[in-house]
Design an enzyme around this catalytic site. Structure first.
Site, PDB file in Angstrom:
ATOM      1  N   ALA A  73      -7.819   1.626   1.643  1.00 19.79           N
ATOM      2  CA  ALA A  73      -6.797   0.948   2.663  1.00 19.79           C
ATOM      3  C   ALA A  73      -5.511   1.824   2.683  1.00 19.79           C
ATOM      4  O   ALA A  73      -4.982   2.430   1.691  1.00 19.79           O
ATOM      5  CB  ALA A  73      -6.402  -0.484   2.139  1.00 19.79           C
ATOM      6  N   ARG A 304      -5.774  -4.424  17.994  1.00 16.19           N
ATOM      7  CA  ARG A 304      -6.636  -3.643  17.537  1.00 16.19           C
ATOM      8  C   ARG A 304      -8.052  -3.501  18.476  1.00 16.19           C
ATOM      9  O   ARG A 304      -8.432  -2.553  18.900  1.00 16.19           O
ATOM     10  CB  ARG A 304      -7.088  -3.750  16.222  1.00 16.19           C
ATOM     11  CG  ARG A 304      -7.267  -2.483  15.426  1.00 16.19           C
ATOM     12  CD  ARG A 304      -7.665  -2.909  13.887  1.00 16.19           C
ATOM     13  NE  ARG A 304      -6.537  -2.282  13.148  1.00 16.19           N
ATOM     14  CZ  ARG A 304      -6.427  -2.127  11.986  1.00 16.19           C
ATOM     15  NH1 ARG A 304      -7.406  -2.859  11.290  1.00 16.19           N
ATOM     16  NH2 ARG A 304      -5.334  -1.571  11.320  1.00 16.19           N
ATOM     17  N   HIS A 365     -14.947  -1.346  10.564  1.00 19.03           N
ATOM     18  CA  HIS A 365     -13.829  -1.170   9.814  1.00 19.03           C
ATOM     19  C   HIS A 365     -13.791  -2.573   8.848  1.00 19.03           C
ATOM     20  O   HIS A 365     -13.488  -2.407   7.871  1.00 19.03           O
ATOM     21  CB  HIS A 365     -12.663  -1.039  10.805  1.00 19.03           C
ATOM     22  CG  HIS A 365     -11.327  -0.947   9.737  1.00 19.03           C
ATOM     23  ND1 HIS A 365     -11.297   0.248   8.869  1.00 19.03           N
ATOM     24  CD2 HIS A 365     -10.194  -1.445   9.659  1.00 19.03           C
ATOM     25  CE1 HIS A 365     -10.005  -0.080   8.122  1.00 19.03           C
ATOM     26  NE2 HIS A 365      -9.435  -0.998   8.596  1.00 19.03           N
ATOM     27  N   LEU A 406      -5.476  -6.598   2.702  1.00 19.20           N
ATOM     28  CA  LEU A 406      -4.974  -6.625   1.451  1.00 19.20           C
ATOM     29  C   LEU A 406      -4.164  -7.893   1.008  1.00 19.20           C
ATOM     30  O   LEU A 406      -4.365  -8.418   0.051  1.00 19.20           O
ATOM     31  CB  LEU A 406      -4.041  -5.181   1.277  1.00 19.20           C
ATOM     32  CG  LEU A 406      -4.920  -3.998   1.095  1.00 19.20           C
ATOM     33  CD1 LEU A 406      -3.617  -3.033   1.141  1.00 19.20           C
ATOM     34  CD2 LEU A 406      -5.740  -3.823   0.172  1.00 19.20           C
TER      35      LEU A 406
HETATM   36  C1  SIN Z   1      -4.960   1.269   8.905  1.00 16.71           C
HETATM   37  O1  SIN Z   1      -4.272   1.826   7.924  1.00 16.71           O
HETATM   38  O2  SIN Z   1      -4.895   1.517   9.938  1.00 16.71           O
HETATM   39  C2  SIN Z   1      -5.982   0.228   8.251  1.00 16.71           C
HETATM   40  C3  SIN Z   1      -5.224  -0.762   7.843  1.00 16.71           C
HETATM   41  C4  SIN Z   1      -5.955  -2.163   7.983  1.00 16.71           C
HETATM   42  O3  SIN Z   1      -6.997  -2.130   8.544  1.00 16.71           O
HETATM   43  O4  SIN Z   1      -5.274  -3.089   8.006  1.00 16.71           O
END
Ligand code: SIN
Length: 560
Positions: A73, A304, A365, A406
């Protein structure tokens, strides 16, 4: 009042041969613990460390301790700790990104738990980046209305959290770390989960680990696809074990594709953090023009799923397999200092983060679906907890807000441990067994033909990337279902129960469940975009597609 959603009949299913669990053999060696934890990312580590020092825990990890999805991450950990922030604002952003499928109570638990969880991580020795005045440095990422993303080492946040928690685990003699261990199946007795079948070495026979609680913290599913930001271990093991055990799972159609994963010919995919766009980077098409301002009012900082689809569309218009990420208008030294890991990875490939156009494309992802769980990890099977990416608590809805993962692993890993610690309330007991001496693992046979299993595994991954990615439709999903069924038949006919064959069957099982769910949800929402049903269906707002809880397996309902 909403019309009840209609569940599409027929379509791709889950091959029955893949749903058979491995049953424990009474002659297998056993050991007894207070808790067995599968997975050593942030969720599993937080759970283990939050319990009192003497708690006897078996902590299983597929690779070496410290190697997990958490470690990769980059962007950081979202928490409302800034002076202009508040958990209510974080909650609003999380709900907006989740596209009408978040569980409001779970989201509130998550965001309200953020500041205390950050304090706990600091107490565990995590070194977050700080501003010159000593306050925690906060970055911005897509769809966040405030700067609230804590980071460490610039873009090595997961690695720092993992480092700090692993160091603490090593100080705890009561935690038995089982590295290179492979979780095979859950053990049930009298309607409870009472243990885990596991292989504890590359060539060992399975053993049974008994405990009053087994915790699935087995991470994500990115390796179900051919291109992913996830490490090799992210093969949906938790999901597959839950499916074989008949535990309720949900939201399997919702996978998140990160918009900006490095795309170079014959090279491994490499994540280029969303925080790079948070600092102002632009996305450009083949003519060098920005295309995001026309796609969404927030342009490069749109949610996203929106950015991933806009990139996918632009790649189609350009006839290219990537678009370009451009930082040339930003301060080059500041960018190289802010993103040292990414800058170094690009430098090794002959690219300069600050001045070159970086070729990027969406890749698998994060998996929003998983084992249905409460914020304390409780699942439909007493004695089994699920936390982190393996769980589906409803906090991410149809599309996870950046850097909330996280946080989820941390807050709900801690909440699960706190609830287990008070477990007399919910009757699990705290483990009265004595750790039995290990029988030395017998030397077993190596997987019969690992290369055949690897070839079949690639067929699953290619079908998923081709038909079950940023956009889907019924014909593609049916084609993916047929290909995975063919792989399942070949896997069922393979001799032996070695890790490679069992892993292949698990991947085919998880992939077939994803395909079946994606086929059944006939609408577009968040990370699930159906070309043949491009609009959201109001009747499906707040309705989760569950498997394992209904008479015919699939049903729409709530997570609670
Ligand atoms: C990123 O750093 O773009 C990934 C972080 C995430 O997926 O929350």
């Amino acid at each position: 009042m909403n019309t009840p959603p209609i569940l599409t009949a027929g379509g791709p299913g889950i091959p029955a041969s893949l749903l058979r669990p491995t049953l424990p053999d009474p002659a297998q060696p056993r050991a007894r613990y207070d808790a067995v934890v599968v997975g050593a990312g942030v969720a599993g580590l937080a759970f283990a460390l939050r319990l009192p020092e003497g708690t006897r825990i078996a902590l299983l990890t597929k690779g070496a301790l410290g190697e997990s999805n958490t470690r990769y991450a980059q962007g950081g950990l979202a928490a409302a700790v800034g002076p202009d922030d508040d958990p209510a604002l974080h909650e609003a952003d999380t709900l907006a990104a989740g596209a009408g499928l978040c569980d409001a109570d779970a989201v509130r638990r998550l965001v309200e738990g953020g500041p205390a969880a950050v304090e706990w991580l600091l107490a565990m020795g995590t070194r977050f980046d700080r501003d010159p005045d000593g306050t925690l440095a906060l970055g911005r990422e897509a769809a966040h209305g405030r700067r609230r993303v804590l980071h460490a080492g610039g873009d090595a946040t997961g690695a720092e959290i993992e480092r700090a928690l692993v160091a603490k685990v090593r100080e705890r003699p009561a935690i038995t770390v089982l590295e290179r261990a492979y979780a095979v199946d859950l053990v049930q007795d009298g309607g409870r989960c009472t243990g885990l079948v596991a292989e504890l070495g590359a060539a060992s026979e399975p053993v049974v680990l008994r405990a009053p609680v087994v915790v699935l913290a087995a991470g994500g599913a990115g390796q179900l696809w051919a291109t992913t930001s996830n490490p090799l271990g992210a093969t949906a093991d938790g999901l597959a074990m839950a499916l074989r055990a008949g535990v309720a799972v949900a939201d399997l159609e919702f996978a998140q594709f990160h918009p900006t994963v490095l795309r170079l010919p014959d090279d491994e995919p490499f994540l280029v953090s969303e925080a790079v766009r948070g600092e102002g980077a632009f996305l450009r098409d083949a003519d060098g023009e920005r295309f995001m301002p026309a796609a969404h009012p927030l342009a490069e900082l749109a949610p996203r799923d929106v950015v991933a689809r806009a990139i996918q569309r632009q790649m189609g218009l350009d006839g290219a397999d990537h678009v370009a990420l451009d930082l040339a208008h930003l301060d080059p030294d500041a960018m190289r200092a802010r993103f040292p890991t990414i800058a170094a990875a690009l430098r090794r490939r002959g690219l300069d983060l600050a001045t070159d156009r970086i070729p990027v494309a969406p890749a698998a992802h994060y998996f929003m679906g998983g084992v249905v769980a409460s914020p304390e990890g409780r699942t439909s099977l007493p004695g089994l907890l699920a936390i982190g990416e393996a769980a589906c608590t409803g906090v991410h809805g149809a599309n996870r807000l950046a850097s909330n993962s996280l946080l989820e692993g941390l807050v709900f890993g801690m909440a699960a441990a706190d609830a287990f610690e008070g477990s007399r309330v919910w009757g699990l007991g705290s483990g009265d067994g004595v750790v039995e001496p290990w029988s030395a693992p017998k030397s077993g046979t190596l997987p019969p033909n690992p290369s055949a299993a690897v070839a079949l595994r690639s067929r699953v991954q290619r079908a998923m990337s081709r038909h079950v990615a940023v956009v889907r439709d019924a014909a593609g999903l049916a084609a993916a279902g047929a290909e995975i069924a063919a792989v399942a038949a070949a896997a069922a006919a393979m001799p032996g129960d070695g890790r490679a064959v069992h892993g292949l069957r698990s991947m085919a099982l998880a992939a077939s469940a994803v395909v079946a769910a994606a086929y059944r949800r006939e609408e577009s929402r968040g990370g699930h975009f159906r070309l043949d049903f491009p609009d959201s269906d109001p009747a499906l707002g707040g309705r989760h597609l569950l498997f394992g809880g209904g008479e015919d397996g699939w049903r729409y309902g709530g997570l609670g």
